[in-house]
Design a protein around this motif. Structure first.
Motif, PDB file in Angstrom:
ATOM      1  N   LEU A   3       0.727  -1.212   0.051  1.00  0.00           N
ATOM      2  CA  LEU A   3       0.053  -0.037  -0.086  1.00  0.00           C
ATOM      3  C   LEU A   3       0.942   1.231   0.023  1.00  0.00           C
ATOM      4  CD1 LEU A   3      -2.747  -0.978   2.539  1.00  0.00           C
ATOM      5  CD2 LEU A   3      -2.966  -1.127   0.068  1.00  0.00           C
ATOM      6  N   HIS A   4       2.235   1.243  -0.560  1.00  0.00           N
ATOM      7  CA  HIS A   4       2.960   2.268  -0.623  1.00  0.00           C
ATOM      8  C   HIS A   4       2.258   3.545  -1.469  1.00  0.00           C
ATOM      9  CE1 HIS A   4       3.644  -0.569  -3.880  1.00  0.00           C
ATOM     10  NE2 HIS A   4       3.750   0.566  -4.624  1.00  0.00           N
ATOM     11  N   PRO A   5       2.731   4.640  -1.547  1.00  0.00           N
ATOM     12  CA  PRO A   5       2.129   5.703  -2.107  1.00  0.00           C
ATOM     13  C   PRO A   5       2.453   5.662  -3.749  1.00  0.00           C
ATOM     14  CG  PRO A   5       3.212   6.662  -0.298  1.00  0.00           C
ATOM     15  CD  PRO A   5       3.591   5.275  -0.676  1.00  0.00           C
ATOM     16  N   ILE A   6       1.511   5.803  -4.408  1.00  0.00           N
ATOM     17  CA  ILE A   6       1.754   5.897  -5.945  1.00  0.00           C
ATOM     18  C   ILE A   6       1.351   7.237  -6.495  1.00  0.00           C
ATOM     19  CG2 ILE A   6       0.826   4.855  -8.262  1.00  0.00           C
ATOM     20  CD1 ILE A   6       0.356   2.221  -6.686  1.00  0.00           C
ATOM     21  N   VAL A   7       2.309   8.119  -7.298  1.00  0.00           N
ATOM     22  CA  VAL A   7       2.065   9.296  -7.691  1.00  0.00           C
ATOM     23  C   VAL A   7       2.007   9.293  -9.405  1.00  0.00           C
ATOM     24  CG1 VAL A   7       2.818  11.785  -7.650  1.00  0.00           C
ATOM     25  CG2 VAL A   7       2.980  10.103  -5.551  1.00  0.00           C
ATOM     26  N   VAL A   8       0.869   9.718  -9.791  1.00  0.00           N
ATOM     27  CA  VAL A   8       0.891   9.845 -11.482  1.00  0.00           C
ATOM     28  C   VAL A   8       1.011  11.159 -11.742  1.00  0.00           C
ATOM     29  CG1 VAL A   8      -0.194   8.791 -13.422  1.00  0.00           C
ATOM     30  CG2 VAL A   8      -0.351   7.659 -11.121  1.00  0.00           C
ATOM     31  N   GLY A   9       1.879  11.410 -12.805  1.00  0.00           N
ATOM     32  CA  GLY A   9       1.895  12.664 -13.246  1.00  0.00           C
ATOM     33  C   GLY A   9       1.569  12.832 -14.853  1.00  0.00           C
ATOM     34  N   PHE A  10       0.474  13.602 -15.311  1.00  0.00           N
ATOM     35  CA  PHE A  10       0.292  13.750 -16.667  1.00  0.00           C
ATOM     36  C   PHE A  10       0.690  15.120 -17.027  1.00  0.00           C
ATOM     37  CE2 PHE A  10      -2.134   9.982 -15.874  1.00  0.00           C
ATOM     38  CZ  PHE A  10      -2.455   9.237 -17.080  1.00  0.00           C
ATOM     39  N   ASP A  11       1.534  15.422 -18.034  1.00  0.00           N
ATOM     40  CA  ASP A  11       1.731  16.685 -18.594  1.00  0.00           C
ATOM     41  C   ASP A  11       1.169  16.797 -19.854  1.00  0.00           C
ATOM     42  OD1 ASP A  11       2.665  19.275 -18.710  1.00  0.00           O
ATOM     43  OD2 ASP A  11       4.743  18.857 -19.609  1.00  0.00           O
ATOM     44  N   GLU A  12       0.395  17.943 -20.240  1.00  0.00           N
ATOM     45  CA  GLU A  12      -0.548  18.094 -21.358  1.00  0.00           C
ATOM     46  C   GLU A  12      -1.641  16.835 -21.508  1.00  0.00           C
ATOM     47  OE1 GLU A  12      -0.198  20.711 -22.736  1.00  0.00           O
ATOM     48  OE2 GLU A  12       1.815  21.477 -22.162  1.00  0.00           O
ATOM     49  N   CYS A  13      -2.354  16.769 -20.447  1.00  0.00           N
ATOM     50  CA  CYS A  13      -3.166  15.713 -20.302  1.00  0.00           C
ATOM     51  C   CYS A  13      -4.289  15.886 -21.354  1.00  0.00           C
ATOM     52  CB  CYS A  13      -3.872  15.759 -18.719  1.00  0.00           C
ATOM     53  SG  CYS A  13      -4.915  17.224 -18.317  1.00  0.00           S
ATOM     54  N   GLN A  14      -4.499  16.997 -21.867  1.00  0.00           N
ATOM     55  CA  GLN A  14      -5.598  16.850 -23.023  1.00  0.00           C
ATOM     56  C   GLN A  14      -5.100  16.151 -24.027  1.00  0.00           C
ATOM     57  OE1 GLN A  14      -3.302  19.239 -22.381  1.00  0.00           O
ATOM     58  NE2 GLN A  14      -2.332  19.846 -24.487  1.00  0.00           N
ATOM     59  N   VAL A  15      -3.839  15.824 -24.335  1.00  0.00           N
ATOM     60  CA  VAL A  15      -3.575  14.836 -25.384  1.00  0.00           C
ATOM     61  C   VAL A  15      -4.202  13.579 -25.547  1.00  0.00           C
ATOM     62  CG1 VAL A  15      -1.598  13.999 -26.821  1.00  0.00           C
ATOM     63  CG2 VAL A  15      -1.390  16.298 -26.099  1.00  0.00           C
ATOM     64  N   PRO A  16      -3.821  12.624 -24.068  1.00  0.00           N
ATOM     65  CA  PRO A  16      -4.526  11.243 -24.035  1.00  0.00           C
ATOM     66  C   PRO A  16      -5.848  11.212 -24.016  1.00  0.00           C
ATOM     67  CG  PRO A  16      -3.653  12.059 -22.023  1.00  0.00           C
ATOM     68  CD  PRO A  16      -3.173  12.989 -22.984  1.00  0.00           C
ATOM     69  N   PHE A  17      -6.590  12.379 -23.214  1.00  0.00           N
ATOM     70  CA  PHE A  17      -8.040  12.514 -23.146  1.00  0.00           C
ATOM     71  C   PHE A  17      -9.031  12.680 -24.419  1.00  0.00           C
ATOM     72  CE2 PHE A  17      -7.185  13.947 -18.709  1.00  0.00           C
ATOM     73  CZ  PHE A  17      -7.042  12.741 -18.182  1.00  0.00           C
ATOM     74  N   GLU A  18      -8.029  13.454 -25.435  1.00  0.00           N
ATOM     75  CA  GLU A  18      -8.909  13.532 -26.717  1.00  0.00           C
ATOM     76  C   GLU A  18      -8.382  12.616 -27.825  1.00  0.00           C
ATOM     77  OE1 GLU A  18      -7.738  17.731 -27.577  1.00  0.00           O
ATOM     78  OE2 GLU A  18      -9.015  18.319 -25.915  1.00  0.00           O
ATOM     79  N   HIS A  19      -7.634  11.626 -27.469  1.00  0.00           N
ATOM     80  CA  HIS A  19      -7.247  10.528 -28.562  1.00  0.00           C
ATOM     81  C   HIS A  19      -8.462   9.776 -28.953  1.00  0.00           C
ATOM     82  CE1 HIS A  19      -5.042   6.938 -30.233  1.00  0.00           C
ATOM     83  NE2 HIS A  19      -3.935   7.860 -30.493  1.00  0.00           N
ATOM     84  N   GLU A  20      -8.436   9.511 -30.137  1.00  0.00           N
ATOM     85  CA  GLU A  20      -9.730   8.977 -31.008  1.00  0.00           C
ATOM     86  C   GLU A  20      -9.845   7.533 -30.483  1.00  0.00           C
ATOM     87  OE1 GLU A  20      -9.720   9.314 -34.969  1.00  0.00           O
ATOM     88  OE2 GLU A  20      -9.751  11.620 -35.038  1.00  0.00           O
ATOM     89  N   LYS A  21      -8.691   6.806 -30.136  1.00  0.00           N
ATOM     90  CA  LYS A  21      -8.899   5.491 -30.052  1.00  0.00           C
ATOM     91  C   LYS A  21      -8.972   5.205 -28.495  1.00  0.00           C
ATOM     92  CE  LYS A  21      -7.037   1.054 -31.899  1.00  0.00           C
ATOM     93  NZ  LYS A  21      -5.846   0.472 -32.534  1.00  0.00           N
ATOM     94  N   TYR A  22      -7.981   5.711 -27.797  1.00  0.00           N
ATOM     95  CA  TYR A  22      -7.518   5.347 -26.286  1.00  0.00           C
ATOM     96  C   TYR A  22      -8.107   6.593 -25.401  1.00  0.00           C
ATOM     97  CZ  TYR A  22      -4.123   2.529 -28.761  1.00  0.00           C
ATOM     98  OH  TYR A  22      -3.635   1.557 -29.563  1.00  0.00           O
TER      99      TYR A  22
END
Length: 682
Positions: A437-456
């Motif tokens: 249960l160790h800490p997990i830190v996720v960083g997305f820079d320019e997160c609009q790119v993956p969220f607007e991808h047509e396929k994924y």
């Protein structure tokens, strides 16, 4: 007659009832504010060190500056000593002969005032005798002392002679061109006074403030509550605003206020006082703009370790005081226009996480410039780029993370209340390696790119939204940075659940509220007020009761690499070097195959099925994966594969016919065929 008189008496208004009871007891003193015995800079180690370092630096610089020029000073003063000697003799002669009173004696002669002249003459005679005696004694003593030094200590005679020559040269220099000038040219600032503050407040054009100032203030509730004081590198003024006026009304006119104070915009920072009522204004006016003030070095730049469950210094406010942030139990959003320090802020937060040896880091740079590259040696998953293969890597990594989120929920659910009383990860649980249960830190820079991808895009958005909602309680921190804060780039499911919000300069109120929360702009929390030179300066919301302005610590590339090297060593000692740091990537088999699973739950003889019915069947097939899905999740998941929904006729569980949104099985089969063909072609 009587009737006509009684009617008006009945309709007459009642006498006003007094509301101020003269016997109402006084509340007395409800609160006492004691001024500190010692100034703040003496009690705070950081401020004392900063002040001492600044003073020592100035003295050292001045000593070096003048020390190098000392021989040239001596030559110039020696050359000016003859003129100084003449001035000294002339000044001494005027003093001895009482020349300063000569105009008075001349006036007495011109007016033929014999008595006045005789009085002045007697005074002059007494003065000349006394001053002449003093001059003769001084001359005799000086010559005698010089002869004594010549016989007893000739070296000292030369020293005194040199000192005398330099002194005469000092008196011989021109007043407008001194030989010894200042080592540091100081810009003189106008001292902040009550008159200046009132002038500036009147200039913002608020009618209530203007009326209160013209009437004297106190009658409308406007008054200074304490003296204007020095507070860090600037001045602080505390005052009550007129009734009905709030600090936000002043903050909205910050530019006009700066004009009234005759200061740069970056020097003027009005705010409310959270410890007082809603009409208290704290006006802080800096000596320099915030972006020009030298900031203290980041405390963790050269030494130190982090516990993500505790506050960590990450920047400074306008007064250069340390500002902390607590990353655990929070999702983070960062928004700004390009080139304002958004990526550097995200990297700084990841550096903080890297210094906790328990933490597992995911870093995805969709700008593709490698700004998060210095963190690679400690990353569990890392990718830089926006190509399809980059997005596929990220998708597999996030599917892993979603499975990890489900596993953690089961672990916490199985723990006894004595170990996990609040059903969330605690520092003790995070340090127990057997639980994972160790800490997990996720960083997305320019997160609009993956969220607007047509396929994924749809699947990634779904996973990230789940992390923003459930992740904080399970020890997973999601951080999303974008240069285009809108509903597509920063989905509402993420922005609405973010606890920590950082907004650097944005151009409009919509982007401002998307990052800082609905109503922030109306409340005066406006990142639109920052200029293009205010890089790294942001509004921070979520740490404490009120938003505050913060300048994040600046850590350049080499500095980040040095921090990561120290973090890598801490992790090696702790035994937490995994994934990308070891050259391993995510497994492509982890996660869901939405197309294959849909074909499993839709029989071959079913031409079309409602999306909500498919969601129920998927939940039965894989409860861990699809347990919370609804019809709209199915719609979003199949859309990237070119499958369109439409109205499908069917019967409800009660046997009634209805038209609802659904998909055709043939379209799913066609999408699977295209996918397999693409895989074979690659």
């Amino acid at each position: 007659m009587t009737e006509t008189l009684e009617q008006p008496l009945q309709d007459a208004p009642a006498a006003p009832q007094p509301v101020d009871n003269p016997k109402l007891p006084d509340p007395g003193v409800v609160d006492e504010k004691r001024r500190p015995i010692l100034p703040a800079w003496l009690k705070d180690g950081t401020e004392f060190t900063t002040a001492a370092r600044h003073t020592a630096s100035r003295l050292g610089y001045a000593a070096a500056y003048h020390g190098i020029r000392a021989p040239w000073y001596a030559l110039q003063l020696a050359a000016m000593s003859p003129r100084g000697t003449c001035r000294f003799i002339a000044t001494t002669g005027r003093w001895v002969w009482d020349r300063e009173a000569a105009p008075l004696r001349d006036h007495a002669v011109r007016t033929e005032d014999a008595d006045e002249y005789m009085t002045l003459a007697r005074l002059r005679g007494n003065r000349v005798r006394l001053r002449g005696l003093v001059t003769v004694v001084a001359a005799v003593f000086g010559l005698s002392f010089a002869l004594w030094l010549y016989v007893m200590a000739p070296a000292f005679l030369w020293a005194f002679a040199a000192g005398g020559v330099l002194t005469l040269g000092y008196f011989g220099q021109q007043p407008d061109a001194p030989v010894i000038g200042p080592a540091v040219m100081r810009t003189e600032l106008q001292k902040l006074t009550g008159t200046i503050v009132l002038r500036a407040l009147e200039s913002i054009g608020n009618p209530r403030i203007t009326a209160a100032i013209k009437k004297g203030g106190d009658m409308n509730g406007m008054r200074f509550t304490s003296e204007i004081t020095r507070d860090g590198p600037g001045y602080r003024a505390d005052l009550d605003l007129p009734y009905g006026v709030t600090p936000e009304d002043v903050m909205e006119e910050r530019q006009a206020l700066a004009s009234g104070l005759r200061r740069k915009l970056g020097c003027v920072w009005p705010s409310g006082d959270p410890d007082e009522h809603e009409g208290r204004l704290v006006l802080w006016v800096g000596d320099k703009p915030m972006n020009e003030t030298t900031k203290p070095a980041w405390p963790l730049l050269k030494d130190g370790q982090v516990d993500l469950f505790k506050p960590v210094v990450f920047g400074n406010d306008q007064r250069m005081r340390d500002i902390v942030v607590t990353l655990m139990f929070a999702s983070v959003v960062i928004g700004s226009i390009p080139r304002m320090g958004k990526t550097f802020l995200l990297r700084l937060l990841l550096l903080i996480a890297a210094l906790d040896p328990r933490a597992e880091l995911y870093g995805f740079d969709f700008k593709g410039t490698g700004d998060l590259g210095p963190l690679e040696p400690v990353m569990h998953r890392y990718r830089s780029g926006e190509e399809d293969e980059d997005l596929e890597y990220v998708l597999h990594a996030m599917r892993e993370l979603k499975e990890e989120l489900r596993r953690r929920a089961k672990v916490i659910r199985s723990l006894p209340k004595s170990r996990c009383p609040e059903s969330k990860v605690t520092p003790a649980l995070a340090s127990d390696k057997s639980l994972g249960l160790h800490p997990i830190v996720v960083g997305f820079d320019e997160c609009q790119v993956p969220f607007e991808h047509e396929k994924y895009g749809a699947e990634l958005e779904s996973i990230c939204t789940d992390i923003a909602k459930r992740g904080p309680a399970l020890g997973i921190v999601g951080m999303f940075a974008t240069q285009r804060p809108d509903a597509k780039s920063l989905p509402p499911g993420i922005s609405a659940n973010a606890v920590l919000r950082f907004c650097l300069k944005v151009m409009g109120h919509t982007a401002n509220d998307m990052v800082l929360g609905t109503g922030a702009y109306k409340a005066g929390i406006r990142a639109t007020m920052f200029s293009r030179s205010d890089r790294g300066i942001c509004w921070m919301s979520g740490e404490g009761d009120d938003p505050q302005i913060v300048a994040s610590a600046f850590v350049d590339g080499p500095g980040a690499e040095a921090v990561v090297a120290r973090a890598r060593q801490l992790r090696e000692e702790y035994g937490n070097i995994t994934g990308h740091a070891l050259g391993e990537g995510p497994s492509a088999t982890v996660g869901m195959d939405i197309l294959g699973d849909v074909l499993k739950v839709v029989a071959a003889d079913e031409k079309a099925v409602w999306c909500e019915r498919i969601a129920d069947r998927l939940a039965e097939l894989r409860p861990d994966t699809y347990g919370e899905w609804k019809g709209e999740n199915v719609t979003a998941a199949v859309k990237p594969w070119g499958i369109k929904t439409g109205q499908v006729w069917g019967t409800t569980d009660e046997g009634e016919g209805a038209n609802r949104r659904g998909i055709k099985r043939a379209d799913v089969v066609a999408a699977v065929t295209r996918r397999e063909a693409d895989r074979l072609a690659s």
